[in-house]
Structures are given as structure tokens and as C-alpha cells.
Motif scaffolding. Structure first.
Motif, mmCIF file in Angstrom:
data_model
loop_
_atom_site.group_PDB
_atom_site.id
_atom_site.type_symbol
_atom_site.label_atom_id
_atom_site.label_comp_id
_atom_site.label_asym_id
_atom_site.label_seq_id
_atom_site.Cartn_x
_atom_site.Cartn_y
_atom_site.Cartn_z
ATOM 1 N N SER A 1 51.104 55.012 21.195
ATOM 2 C CA SER A 1 51.784 53.694 21.401
ATOM 3 C C SER A 1 53.197 53.747 21.750
ATOM 4 O O SER A 1 53.952 53.583 22.683
ATOM 5 C CB SER A 1 51.942 52.984 20.202
ATOM 6 O OG SER A 1 52.384 51.911 20.307
ATOM 7 N N TYR B 1 54.457 50.331 41.275
ATOM 8 C CA TYR B 1 55.216 50.030 39.927
ATOM 9 C C TYR B 1 54.424 48.976 39.198
ATOM 10 O O TYR B 1 54.472 49.269 37.789
ATOM 11 C CB TYR B 1 56.845 49.531 40.185
ATOM 12 C CG TYR B 1 57.666 50.727 40.779
ATOM 13 C CD1 TYR B 1 57.785 51.945 40.127
ATOM 14 C CD2 TYR B 1 58.405 50.509 41.923
ATOM 15 C CE1 TYR B 1 58.531 53.029 40.554
ATOM 16 C CE2 TYR B 1 59.283 51.635 42.390
ATOM 17 C CZ TYR B 1 59.445 52.726 41.488
ATOM 18 O OH TYR B 1 59.950 53.911 42.130
ATOM 19 N N VAL C 1 51.561 48.129 39.107
ATOM 20 C CA VAL C 1 50.095 48.872 38.490
ATOM 21 C C VAL C 1 50.369 49.642 37.392
ATOM 22 O O VAL C 1 49.913 49.652 36.365
ATOM 23 C CB VAL C 1 49.465 49.506 39.882
ATOM 24 C CG1 VAL C 1 48.436 50.089 38.813
ATOM 25 C CG2 VAL C 1 49.073 48.447 40.713
ATOM 26 N N PHE C 2 51.682 50.389 37.470
ATOM 27 C CA PHE C 2 51.930 51.396 36.618
ATOM 28 C C PHE C 2 52.282 50.529 35.238
ATOM 29 O O PHE C 2 51.921 50.714 34.132
ATOM 30 C CB PHE C 2 53.222 52.306 37.003
ATOM 31 C CG PHE C 2 52.689 53.252 37.466
ATOM 32 C CD1 PHE C 2 51.445 54.153 37.257
ATOM 33 C CD2 PHE C 2 53.541 54.083 38.558
ATOM 34 C CE1 PHE C 2 51.241 55.151 38.002
ATOM 35 C CE2 PHE C 2 53.263 55.410 39.153
ATOM 36 C CZ PHE C 2 52.004 55.714 38.860
ATOM 37 N N SER D 1 46.713 50.796 21.653
ATOM 38 C CA SER D 1 46.785 51.667 20.678
ATOM 39 C C SER D 1 47.739 51.170 19.458
ATOM 40 O O SER D 1 47.342 51.560 18.446
ATOM 41 C CB SER D 1 47.868 52.868 21.291
ATOM 42 O OG SER D 1 48.938 52.339 21.915
ATOM 43 N N ALA E 1 53.735 55.912 25.120
ATOM 44 C CA ALA E 1 53.582 54.727 26.197
ATOM 45 C C ALA E 1 54.609 54.085 26.214
ATOM 46 O O ALA E 1 54.993 53.642 27.403
ATOM 47 C CB ALA E 1 52.139 53.784 26.009
ATOM 48 N N TYR F 1 51.334 47.646 34.415
ATOM 49 C CA TYR F 1 50.240 46.928 33.667
ATOM 50 C C TYR F 1 49.406 47.949 32.814
ATOM 51 O O TYR F 1 48.875 47.530 31.623
ATOM 52 C CB TYR F 1 49.372 46.031 34.487
ATOM 53 C CG TYR F 1 50.023 44.684 34.912
ATOM 54 C CD1 TYR F 1 50.614 43.897 34.136
ATOM 55 C CD2 TYR F 1 50.326 44.603 36.329
ATOM 56 C CE1 TYR F 1 51.538 42.840 34.681
ATOM 57 C CE2 TYR F 1 51.136 43.707 36.866
ATOM 58 C CZ TYR F 1 51.712 42.664 35.868
ATOM 59 O OH TYR F 1 52.341 41.576 36.309
ATOM 60 N N ILE F 2 49.133 49.161 33.438
ATOM 61 C CA ILE F 2 48.406 50.016 32.641
ATOM 62 C C ILE F 2 49.109 50.587 31.468
ATOM 63 O O ILE F 2 48.481 50.779 30.322
ATOM 64 C CB ILE F 2 48.303 51.284 33.702
ATOM 65 C CG1 ILE F 2 47.488 51.149 34.963
ATOM 66 C CG2 ILE F 2 47.736 52.582 33.001
ATOM 67 C CD1 ILE F 2 47.278 51.997 35.887
ATOM 68 N N ILE F 3 50.487 50.923 31.751
ATOM 69 C CA ILE F 3 51.370 51.054 30.299
ATOM 70 C C ILE F 3 51.189 49.986 29.291
ATOM 71 O O ILE F 3 50.989 50.424 28.065
ATOM 72 C CB ILE F 3 52.744 51.448 30.840
ATOM 73 C CG1 ILE F 3 52.651 52.816 31.639
ATOM 74 C CG2 ILE F 3 53.456 51.900 29.548
ATOM 75 C CD1 ILE F 3 54.113 52.998 32.129
ATOM 76 N N ALA G 1 48.735 47.818 28.847
ATOM 77 C CA ALA G 1 47.694 47.710 28.145
ATOM 78 C C ALA G 1 47.608 49.122 27.129
ATOM 79 O O ALA G 1 46.947 48.851 26.045
ATOM 80 C CB ALA G 1 46.562 47.948 29.092
ATOM 81 N N LEU G 2 47.802 50.042 27.621
ATOM 82 C CA LEU G 2 47.965 51.215 26.734
ATOM 83 C C LEU G 2 48.624 51.029 25.331
ATOM 84 O O LEU G 2 48.089 51.277 24.172
ATOM 85 C CB LEU G 2 48.245 52.613 27.393
ATOM 86 C CG LEU G 2 48.268 53.829 26.820
ATOM 87 C CD1 LEU G 2 46.831 54.256 26.563
ATOM 88 C CD2 LEU G 2 49.028 54.856 27.527
#
Lengths: 115, 177
Positions: free
Chosen positions: B40, B6, B8-9, B20, B43, B11-13, B15-16
Motif C-alpha cells: 500500500s 495519467y 488510467v494510471f 492492499s 503504491a 485509477y490503477i494506483i 485501486a491498488l
């Protein structure tokens, strides 16, 4: 366990700052509305994160109302932009009926008087 | 499911969303800006789902990324503004704008340092079912829902009026020519 609460707040703060920079520094009416949208989105992120942190569903309710207010704001704002563009042929916020467009902007020529 | 997945998800989201949004606010061409903004907002919908708001995630996709952004694209393509017609700010105004932003950052930092130390622990994952959310909304906030519906009606009437006013002004301006 997802992430610390402060990280969600930090994300909301950064996104809000980006919307603020866009609204304050761009000289284009539509980009100003884009900045407002980004700021409202950041507020919604913060509300949902706080709702999860404190175990309250109120945060999600507020985020839903934010979405509704954003929809109303965008519809009226874009209608005003179209209205201004029809009158001044420009999207510069300083070009209104009363003040002339400052030099350096590309203002489309006035529509020629047709027959 | 491992709980760090969760994170990791998240931080990826995050950053996205940030990348954007940053691309959206710096584009010269408005169509590009609006398309980055759609990324954006999608996400953000993923983030809402991760933070336990599935119904809100669906609303975000339908209303924000769907209706509002399509309205933006429609207006951009309708008036077709010149892409490079933007006036740059003077140094003084730019300094004022970033001064306001600096005040905001300073206030945010002060609030962050004043935060309670237990805010640093990870949040427990939870989700509000759409049934519970809708029941709570109409049970406790029915008046606000009615007010929002009235707000949307007023916005509809205002947008219609502005559209008609713009057309009337234009025809009046053309008349004496």
C-alpha cells in the motif's frame, strides 16, 4: 490533466475510513498502530492532492512533516507495545497490570520461576 | 503523452492502494498485514510521483516502506505473538465503532456535496522539482524543520527509556519469585 480533484479526495477519504475501522475494531495493539499509519497516509495523500489542485507547494511540505511525525509516532508506539508485551505477555489492549485479561483470550502462561 | 494515460494510471494506483490496505486491516497474521501495508505504501509513493511530488515519493519509499515497515517486521518477529489470539468485539462495541465510522462518512458526504462545482474538472499536471521543494522547505519552514528534528530526538530518547523501563520491570517482577 490527471483526474478531478474530488477523486483524489475520495481516495483519501476511503483510505482514512479503512484506517479508522482497523483502529476501532481490532483488538491487537500492533494492528491499532497499523490503522494509525493508514490514517496518516491518507492525510498525506489528501495534502499532496490539494497542493496540486491549488498550485501550492505547501501541501508537499505538510506531507513531509506527516511522514516525520509518523516515524516518531511509530518508534515510540512500538517501544510501548514491546514494554506492555514484556509485562503482560499479551497484545490485547485490555490486558494491563491492573486488570486481568478477559476470558477467551490466549494469554501465555507466566514465565515459570527458574532456579 | 496523452493525458488520459495519467488518469488510467491514477485509477490503477488508487485501486491498488485501497485493495492492499483492505487486505492489511483484515489479516489475522500480523506479518501478512505488514507486508500488505508495504504494498500500500509503495503504491502511495507512485501516486505521489503522479501528483507531482518526486522527492516526496522517494521519501515515502525510504522512510515509510523502508524504515517504518522494517521496524514493524522486526518487532513482530521479535515478540512473535499468537496469530489467533484476538478477542472479538461485543455487538454493542462493534455497533459503537461503526457508528463513529458512519458519522465520519456522513460528514464526508456533506462536504462532498458542498464542494464547489469547478472542483469536478481535471487537475493540470504539474511537478515540483526536488531543488525547488528543498529550497522552499528550508527558506520558509526552517523553524518547523528544526522542531521536527527535536521531535525525532525526543522520540529516540523516549523509545530508549521505554525499552529500559520494560526490562527493569521484568527483572523486578522476577526477583520475589
Amino acid at each position: 490533466m490527471i483526474v478531478p480533484y474530488t477523486h483524489v479526495m475520495l481516495l483519501g477519504a476511503i483510505v482514512f475510513l479503512m484506517g479508522m475501522i482497523c483502529t476501532l475494531t481490532r483488538r491487537n495493539l500492533m494492528m491499532i498502530i497499523v490503522g494509525l499509519e493508514i490514517m496518516l497516509n491518507a492525510a498525506a495523500i489528501v495534502f499532496v492532492g490539494a497542493g496540486l489542485e491549488f498550485g501550492q507547494i505547501e501541501g508537499q511540505v505538510m506531507a513531509l512533516f506527516i511522514v516525520a511525525v509518523a516515524a516518531a509516532e511509530v518508534s515510540v508506539g512500538l517501544a510501548m507495545v514491546v514494554c506492555i508485551y514484556r509485562q503482560t505477555q499479551s497484545l490485547d489492549p485490555q490486558c494491563t497490570e491492573d486488570s486481568r485479561c478477559p476470558a477467551g483470550t490466549e494469554k501465555a502462561s507466566e514465565p515459570a520461576s527458574g532456579p | 503523452m496523452d493525458m488520459t494515460v495519467y488518469a488510467v494510471f491514477f485509477y490503477i494506483i488508487a485501486a491498488l492502494i485501497i485493495v492492499s490496505a483492505g487486505m492489511a486491516i483484515t489479516r489475522k497474521h500480523m506479518v501478512h498485514a505488514v507486508l500488505y501495508l508495504v504494498v500500500s505504501f509503495l503504491a502511495t509513493a507512485l501516486l505521489f510521483y503522479l501528483l507531482g511530488a518526486p522527492l516526496l515519493a522517494v521519501f515515502q519509499v525510504i522512510i515509510y516502506a523502508g524504515a517504518i515497515m522494517v521496524l514493524f517486521l522486526f518487532i513482530v518477529m521479535m515478540i512473535r505473538p499468537a496469530p489467533a489470539g484476538e478477542r472479538s468485539l461485543t455487538a454493542g462495541r462493534l455497533a459503537a465503532a461503526f457508528g463513529v465510522c458512519g458519522i465520519y462518512v456522513a460528514a464526508a458526504l456533506v462536504l462532498a456535496f458542498m464542494a464547489a462545482p469547478e472542483a469536478g474538472r481535471p487537475m493540470a499536471a504539474a511537478a515540483a522539482s526536488p531543488f525547488a521543494f528543498g529550497f522552499y522547505l528550508f527558506d520558509r519552514h526552517w523553524l518547523a524543520v528544526e522542531m521536527v528534528s527535536l521531535l525525532l530526538l525526543v522520540a529516540l530518547i523516549g523509545a530508549l527509556h521505554l525499552g529500559r523501563a520494560g526490562r527493569r520491570n521484568q527483572s523486578e517482577r522476577k526477583e520475589p519469585l
